[in-house]
Design an enzyme around this catalytic site. Sequence first.
Site, PDB file in Angstrom:
ATOM      1  CE  LYS A  26      19.263  21.946   6.858  1.00  0.00           C
ATOM      2  NZ  LYS A  26      18.151  22.244   7.871  1.00  0.00           N
ATOM      3  N   GLY A 101      14.501  24.497  13.132  1.00  0.00           N
ATOM      4  CA  GLY A 101      14.906  23.744  14.008  1.00  0.00           C
ATOM      5  C   GLY A 101      16.414  23.825  14.683  1.00  0.00           C
ATOM      6  CG  ASP A 328      19.105  15.487   8.274  1.00  0.00           C
ATOM      7  OD1 ASP A 328      17.787  15.464   9.399  1.00  0.00           O
ATOM      8  OD2 ASP A 328      19.915  16.355   8.472  1.00  0.00           O
ATOM      9  NE  ARG A 359      11.540  14.610   8.196  1.00  0.00           N
ATOM     10  CZ  ARG A 359      12.953  15.459   8.027  1.00  0.00           C
ATOM     11  NH1 ARG A 359      14.046  14.310   8.871  1.00  0.00           N
ATOM     12  NH2 ARG A 359      12.934  16.311   7.680  1.00  0.00           N
TER      13      ARG A 359
HETATM   14  C1  S3P Z   1      21.601  19.253  13.128  1.00  0.00           C
HETATM   15  C2  S3P Z   1      21.141  17.690  14.113  1.00  0.00           C
HETATM   16  C3  S3P Z   1      19.749  16.934  13.470  1.00  0.00           C
HETATM   17  C4  S3P Z   1      19.392  17.185  11.928  1.00  0.00           C
HETATM   18  C5  S3P Z   1      19.109  18.361  11.527  1.00  0.00           C
HETATM   19  C6  S3P Z   1      20.087  19.325  11.530  1.00  0.00           C
HETATM   20  C7  S3P Z   1      22.142  19.878  13.690  1.00  0.00           C
HETATM   21  O1  S3P Z   1      19.104  16.797  14.232  1.00  0.00           O
HETATM   22  O2  S3P Z   1      18.561  16.450  12.118  1.00  0.00           O
HETATM   23  O3  S3P Z   1      18.386  18.590  10.501  1.00  0.00           O
HETATM   24  O4  S3P Z   1      23.168  21.061  12.768  1.00  0.00           O
HETATM   25  O5  S3P Z   1      23.159  19.551  14.478  1.00  0.00           O
HETATM   26  P1  S3P Z   1      19.351  16.079  15.695  1.00  0.00           P
HETATM   27  O6  S3P Z   1      19.283  17.176  16.820  1.00  0.00           O
HETATM   28  O7  S3P Z   1      17.485  15.382  15.691  1.00  0.00           O
HETATM   29  O8  S3P Z   1      20.777  15.575  15.503  1.00  0.00           O
END
Ligand code: S3P
Length: 451
Positions: A26, A101, A328, A359
């Site tokens: 992802k 996010g 994660d 979480r």
């Molecule tokens: C991600 C960064 C992580 C992770 C998220 C995916 C990314 O978050 O938890 O699932 O692809 O940049 P953070 O921004 O808190 O590092």
Amino acid sequence: MTVTISPIPIVTADSKPCGLIVGPDKSILHRLLILGSLTRSLIRIPIRSIESLSHDVLATVLGLESLGVPIEITSDEIELQGVGRHGFRAPGHTINCANSGTTARLLMGLLAGQSFESTLAGDRSLSARPMKRLADLLVGMGAAIETTATGSLPVKIKGRALKASEITLPVASAQMKTSLLLAALFADGRTSIREPLQSRDHTERMMTAFGYDLVAEPDRWIRLEPSVPDDLEEEFVYEVPGDISSAAFGVVAGILLHKHTELKNVSLNPTRTRYLDILALMGVEFEATNVRDSFGEARGDLHVYGDRMDGPLAPFEITPDDVPLLLDEIPILATLALFADGTSTIRGARELRVKETDRLRCLAQQFTAFGAEIAEVEDGLSIVGIPNRTLRACAIDHGGDHRLVMAFAIAGLFADNTVTVPEAEIAAVSYPEFFEHLAALAGEHQITYQR
Ligand code: S3P
């Protein structure tokens, strides 16, 4: 969809490999779609099926399409035609980032430097997550961004030319870092960004592979010139490795079920594999074979020998330095800790409180309901393992969080009665084939679906 998990009767070691192929990583795929859009190339991304794509990634696809990027998804590939850095067009509507996010934060950075206005929104969970701390940093670069009064989505962005900046991130966050690096492509000079701790580095690797002038210094300063790379091919294929974070769920289920699990072609980027070091400390044997590199990203086949577990699992200690490198995986590592012989501790994980749910709180509540002894502190958990593996069957409350759905379903296999997982379809946010893979490991009859 509700899924009922029946308790596993007796676990017997099985050395025949159970092969799982997880969907594309992802984190890498979000970045490939966005950085690919900024090129002028035709990028072909092989996929196994549309169904293997996470819903989060589909949110980025839809977001980019509404910005005028031609993307076609067929049963075996995603084809994206880059539009160049000034080729995006104003979206005719609010961009819905759904539960993702990464989509929201990365698009904020991309849109901050465009010459039009846009609005990003998300579902209920995403709308409760912090956006202001990133918006403030982008505003510091000269962007015009408005969050809600509570600092969340919907976010309104009035794109404009940005200033070269020097930015120290308040927390280690790959999403914030990437958002700022995307904005930095529209700045009037070199931007430097530093995180307090190293987080996943896919953006740095992909920008370098795509020819950007990016330097990642050993003291964690990342320096990016907004120059336009011109040596990318007109058309190329980027094969995205399998998602190592999704793989972690199969890995842990395989360990608990004493199976030899083989995860083919997964990402082995060292900023994502810290959880394997934790497994090694717990006494788990594994090896990576067929390791190769493409576009600066390591990948290979991961064999985890759950069948060779002959003693109890040792407890672990996760320290603040580890956290960004296994962020994660904490829910599934915490689940494994439930079965260890001793007390495992997690510290420095405050960021988990602002993920899809809080979480730390949800893990503590659910594990207590399963009959475990848990201590919740502000930045972590202590989990006393139950090495005889008998959890109390109880109601599952995952708070709408995809990783908790999967972690609690795996724990449910070791409850003293059936356990029902409501809204189990949420797993598709990151791992649409999770329940099929769990059935392949645990046995089809362990898992029943009610649609
Ligand atoms: C991600 C960064 C992580 C992770 C998220 C995916 C990314 O978050 O938890 O699932 O692809 O940049 P953070 O921004 O808190 O590092």
